[in-house]
Write a protein that holds these residues in place. Structure first.
Motif, PDB file in Angstrom:
ATOM      1  N   VAL A   1       5.415  -0.583   2.096  1.00 46.42           N
ATOM      2  CA  VAL A   1       4.995   0.696   1.526  1.00 46.42           C
ATOM      3  C   VAL A   1       5.568   0.774   0.119  1.00 46.42           C
ATOM      4  N   GLY A   2       4.697   1.054  -0.854  1.00 49.13           N
ATOM      5  CA  GLY A   2       5.191   1.179  -2.224  1.00 49.13           C
ATOM      6  C   GLY A   2       4.058   1.502  -3.165  1.00 49.13           C
ATOM      7  N   ASP A   3       4.418   1.866  -4.392  1.00 49.08           N
ATOM      8  CA  ASP A   3       3.418   2.094  -5.429  1.00 49.08           C
ATOM      9  C   ASP A   3       3.047   0.742  -6.020  1.00 49.08           C
TER      10      ASP A   3
ATOM     11  N   TRP B   1       5.397  -5.977  -6.844  1.00 47.34           N
ATOM     12  CA  TRP B   1       6.491  -6.176  -5.874  1.00 47.34           C
ATOM     13  C   TRP B   1       7.378  -7.270  -6.441  1.00 47.34           C
TER      14      TRP B   1
ATOM     15  N   ASP C   1       0.871  -1.178   0.000  1.00 49.37           N
ATOM     16  CA  ASP C   1       0.000   0.000   0.000  1.00 49.37           C
ATOM     17  C   ASP C   1       0.907   1.226   0.000  1.00 49.37           C
ATOM     18  N   HIS C   2       0.426   2.333  -0.617  1.00 45.90           N
ATOM     19  CA  HIS C   2       1.314   3.498  -0.717  1.00 45.90           C
ATOM     20  C   HIS C   2       1.147   4.478   0.442  1.00 45.90           C
TER      21      HIS C   2
ATOM     22  N   SER D   1      -1.938   7.958  -7.462  1.00 49.51           N
ATOM     23  CA  SER D   1      -0.737   8.367  -6.733  1.00 49.51           C
ATOM     24  C   SER D   1      -1.130   8.765  -5.308  1.00 49.51           C
ATOM     25  N   ARG D   2      -0.158   8.805  -4.417  1.00 48.44           N
ATOM     26  CA  ARG D   2      -0.427   9.181  -3.030  1.00 48.44           C
ATOM     27  C   ARG D   2      -0.989  10.612  -2.957  1.00 48.44           C
TER      28      ARG D   2
END
Ligand code: SAH
Length: 215
Positions: A131-133, A138, A100-101, A207-208
């Motif tokens: 944590v990631g886009d 992954w 999840d971002h 995007s976040r």
């Protein structure tokens, strides 16, 4: 909750019923909100935990790719509820990754899992939350037998297709205002077959900055 989902014909799989009974949704929703009613619940950061019938539907669509020892990726893992269900299904020999971002949601999902029956998988390392886009997937544990995307994309992110194992299946909501839950099967020769399961309403895969705008 699970009894009702069975009664209304949402859950037909015994395994899915067992997993959703074992993993208490009450540990994953904010204190004071109704955990066992069939509705999405806001979890902050313009995100929601999906309604139980959506969790059940996605688990059933992916069930054949969630046998012990298999690998699953949960993009937009939010509360970690579905990620935890995946971990219970693939077991200690399998591998489950949630992405999840929003760092605060990832922290919260780790705390939720730690309180639950899935805690041992987190401790022993067959389940991890990052944590990631998620549009990038992954790579570390790819390829995956099962990929679930918990937020709606306008098109299928190519890295997710690349990280799907031949013989694997992805479930992803596609669209902006009108969205459809798509089931994508990657054949052994690498070709792709897509079918539409149902109409849905998810928060966007974005995007976040976009997600937190006005928050
Ligand atoms: N399956 C989760 C759904 C949470 S809502 C649950 O039931 O708890 C969708 C989630 O997708 C949100 O937590 C949001 O932060 C996340 N999200 C949206 N865009 C994302 C992106 N690009 N990368 C990673 N996560 C994303």
């Amino acid at each position: 909750m699970v009894e009702n989902l069975k009664r209304y014909g949402v859950i037909s799989s015994k395994r899915v019923a067992q997993v959703m009974e074992a993993l208490d949704r009450g540990l994953f929703v904010p204190v004071g909100s109704s955990a066992y009613v069939d509705t999405p619940v806001p979890i902050g950061y313009n995100a929601t935990i999906s309604a139980p019938h959506m969790h059940a539907t996605c688990l059933q669509l992916l069930e054949d790719k969630l046998h012990p020892g298999m690998r699953a990726l949960d993009v937009g893992s939010g509360t970690g509820y579905l990620t935890g269900c995946f971990a219970l299904m693939v077991g200690a020999e399998g591998r489950v990754v949630g992405v999840d971002h929003i760092p605060e949601l990832v922290d919260m999902s780790i705390k939720n899992i730690e309180k639950s029956v899935a805690a041992s998988f987190l401790k022993k390392g067959s389940l991890s939350l990052h944590v990631g886009d998620g549009r990038k997937g992954w790579q570390e544990f790819a390829p995956y037998d099962a990929i679930h995307v918990g937020a709606a994309a306008s098109e299928i992110p190519q890295p997710l297709l690349d990280q799907l194992k031949p013989g694997g299946r992805m479930v992803i909501p596609l669209g902006t205002y009108f969205q459809e839950l798509k089931v994508i099967d990657k054949n052994e020769d690498g070709s792709i077959k897509v079918h539409t399961e149902t109409s849905v309403r998810y928060v966007p895969l974005t995007s976040r900055v976009e997600q937190l705008g006005g928050f």
